[in-house]
Design a protein around this motif. Structure first.
Motif, PDB file in Angstrom:
ATOM      1  N   HIS A  67     -10.416 -31.291  52.914  1.00  0.00           N
ATOM      2  CA  HIS A  67     -10.282 -30.738  54.263  1.00  0.00           C
ATOM      3  C   HIS A  67     -11.185 -29.526  54.506  1.00  0.00           C
ATOM      4  CE1 HIS A  67      -7.138 -33.512  55.213  1.00  0.00           C
ATOM      5  NE2 HIS A  67      -6.501 -33.172  54.107  1.00  0.00           N
ATOM      6  N   ILE A  68     -12.021 -29.237  53.554  1.00  0.00           N
ATOM      7  CA  ILE A  68     -13.000 -28.154  53.708  1.00  0.00           C
ATOM      8  C   ILE A  68     -14.290 -28.769  54.254  1.00  0.00           C
ATOM      9  CG2 ILE A  68     -14.352 -26.409  52.488  1.00  0.00           C
ATOM     10  CD1 ILE A  68     -11.308 -25.826  52.667  1.00  0.00           C
ATOM     11  N   SER A  95      -9.598 -24.670  49.058  1.00  0.00           N
ATOM     12  CA  SER A  95      -8.716 -25.625  49.730  1.00  0.00           C
ATOM     13  C   SER A  95      -7.942 -24.948  50.849  1.00  0.00           C
ATOM     14  CB  SER A  95      -7.724 -26.216  48.717  1.00  0.00           C
ATOM     15  OG  SER A  95      -6.881 -27.151  49.343  1.00  0.00           O
ATOM     16  N   LYS A  96      -7.428 -25.757  51.751  1.00  0.00           N
ATOM     17  CA  LYS A  96      -6.498 -25.290  52.779  1.00  0.00           C
ATOM     18  C   LYS A  96      -5.059 -25.638  52.384  1.00  0.00           C
ATOM     19  CE  LYS A  96      -9.567 -25.808  56.757  1.00  0.00           C
ATOM     20  NZ  LYS A  96      -9.724 -26.437  58.082  1.00  0.00           N
ATOM     21  N   ASP A  97      -4.906 -26.402  51.346  1.00  0.00           N
ATOM     22  CA  ASP A  97      -3.646 -27.034  50.968  1.00  0.00           C
ATOM     23  C   ASP A  97      -2.677 -26.065  50.274  1.00  0.00           C
ATOM     24  OD1 ASP A  97      -1.670 -28.759  50.017  1.00  0.00           O
ATOM     25  OD2 ASP A  97      -3.114 -30.293  49.422  1.00  0.00           O
ATOM     26  N   GLN A  98      -1.483 -25.945  50.806  1.00  0.00           N
ATOM     27  CA  GLN A  98      -0.410 -25.124  50.221  1.00  0.00           C
ATOM     28  C   GLN A  98      -0.055 -25.603  48.811  1.00  0.00           C
ATOM     29  OE1 GLN A  98       1.221 -22.434  51.459  1.00  0.00           O
ATOM     30  NE2 GLN A  98       2.811 -22.309  49.913  1.00  0.00           N
ATOM     31  N   ARG A 107      -7.852 -20.076  48.880  1.00  0.00           N
ATOM     32  CA  ARG A 107      -7.112 -20.851  49.884  1.00  0.00           C
ATOM     33  C   ARG A 107      -7.464 -20.315  51.264  1.00  0.00           C
ATOM     34  NH1 ARG A 107      -1.405 -20.777  51.852  1.00  0.00           N
ATOM     35  NH2 ARG A 107      -1.267 -22.687  53.061  1.00  0.00           N
ATOM     36  N   ILE A 108      -7.833 -21.215  52.141  1.00  0.00           N
ATOM     37  CA  ILE A 108      -8.218 -20.855  53.498  1.00  0.00           C
ATOM     38  C   ILE A 108      -7.052 -21.164  54.428  1.00  0.00           C
ATOM     39  CG2 ILE A 108      -9.827 -21.332  55.378  1.00  0.00           C
ATOM     40  CD1 ILE A 108     -11.875 -22.091  53.176  1.00  0.00           C
ATOM     41  N   THR A 109      -6.578 -20.127  55.120  1.00  0.00           N
ATOM     42  CA  THR A 109      -5.444 -20.287  56.051  1.00  0.00           C
ATOM     43  C   THR A 109      -5.875 -19.849  57.450  1.00  0.00           C
ATOM     44  OG1 THR A 109      -4.605 -18.086  55.481  1.00  0.00           O
ATOM     45  CG2 THR A 109      -3.718 -19.950  54.238  1.00  0.00           C
ATOM     46  N   ASN A 142      -7.440 -24.066  62.720  1.00  0.00           N
ATOM     47  CA  ASN A 142      -8.584 -24.816  63.226  1.00  0.00           C
ATOM     48  C   ASN A 142      -9.615 -23.865  63.812  1.00  0.00           C
ATOM     49  OD1 ASN A 142      -7.528 -27.329  62.578  1.00  0.00           O
ATOM     50  ND2 ASN A 142      -6.353 -27.411  64.467  1.00  0.00           N
ATOM     51  N   LEU A 171     -16.208 -20.405  60.143  1.00  0.00           N
ATOM     52  CA  LEU A 171     -15.867 -20.432  58.721  1.00  0.00           C
ATOM     53  C   LEU A 171     -17.020 -19.890  57.882  1.00  0.00           C
ATOM     54  CD1 LEU A 171     -13.995 -21.236  56.360  1.00  0.00           C
ATOM     55  CD2 LEU A 171     -15.025 -23.521  56.483  1.00  0.00           C
ATOM     56  N   GLU A 199      -6.674 -15.567  49.217  1.00  0.00           N
ATOM     57  CA  GLU A 199      -6.307 -16.253  50.457  1.00  0.00           C
ATOM     58  C   GLU A 199      -7.087 -15.607  51.591  1.00  0.00           C
ATOM     59  OE1 GLU A 199      -2.347 -16.992  53.117  1.00  0.00           O
ATOM     60  OE2 GLU A 199      -2.216 -17.298  50.934  1.00  0.00           O
TER      61      GLU A 199
END
Length: 119
Positions: A8-9, A54-57, A74-76, A79, A85, A108
């Protein structure tokens, strides 16, 4: 520094990192592509000294509970555009690289903060 970017990156971030002299792989470039499990990504990253982006928790949970992946960004940001980005990474690249001088870390990146946890 070596990076492994989750599915998802944006591929644009992978290209940005590569253009700045880093080795950057995209999950879709792996044999199993987007079907590569989080566990397989972590094993590959830890075995080859990659920083997972990743964006994933689930990656966050695995980092703190199971100790893998050892190096995680981790990217939070929700959208946002690829341009936004990349600008965030460009503006904070020095800070990120300095924080990464550890065998194990969690960073993060949110819209208004960068949180670092070296453990």
């Amino acid at each position: 520094m070596r990076f492994l970017c989750d599915v998802h990156i944006s591929i644009q971030l992978v290209k940005f990192l590569s253009q700045h002299g880093f080795e950057a792989l995209y999950v879709n470039g792996l044999q199993q592509k987007w079907n590569t499990t989080d566990s397989e990504i972590c094993k590959l990253a830890d075995a080859n000294d990659y920083v997972v982006i990743s964006k994933d928790q689930d990656f966050r949970n695995s980092h703190f509970i199971s100790g893998t992946s050892k190096k995680l960004i981790r990217i939070t940001l929700g959208n946002i555009s690829n341009k936004e980005l990349i600008t965030i990474f460009e503006n904070h690249l020095t800070i990120l690289l300095k924080a990464m001088n550890s065998d194990r870390f969690y960073i993060e990146i949110g819209k208004e903060f960068i949180e670092q946890n070296k453990n």
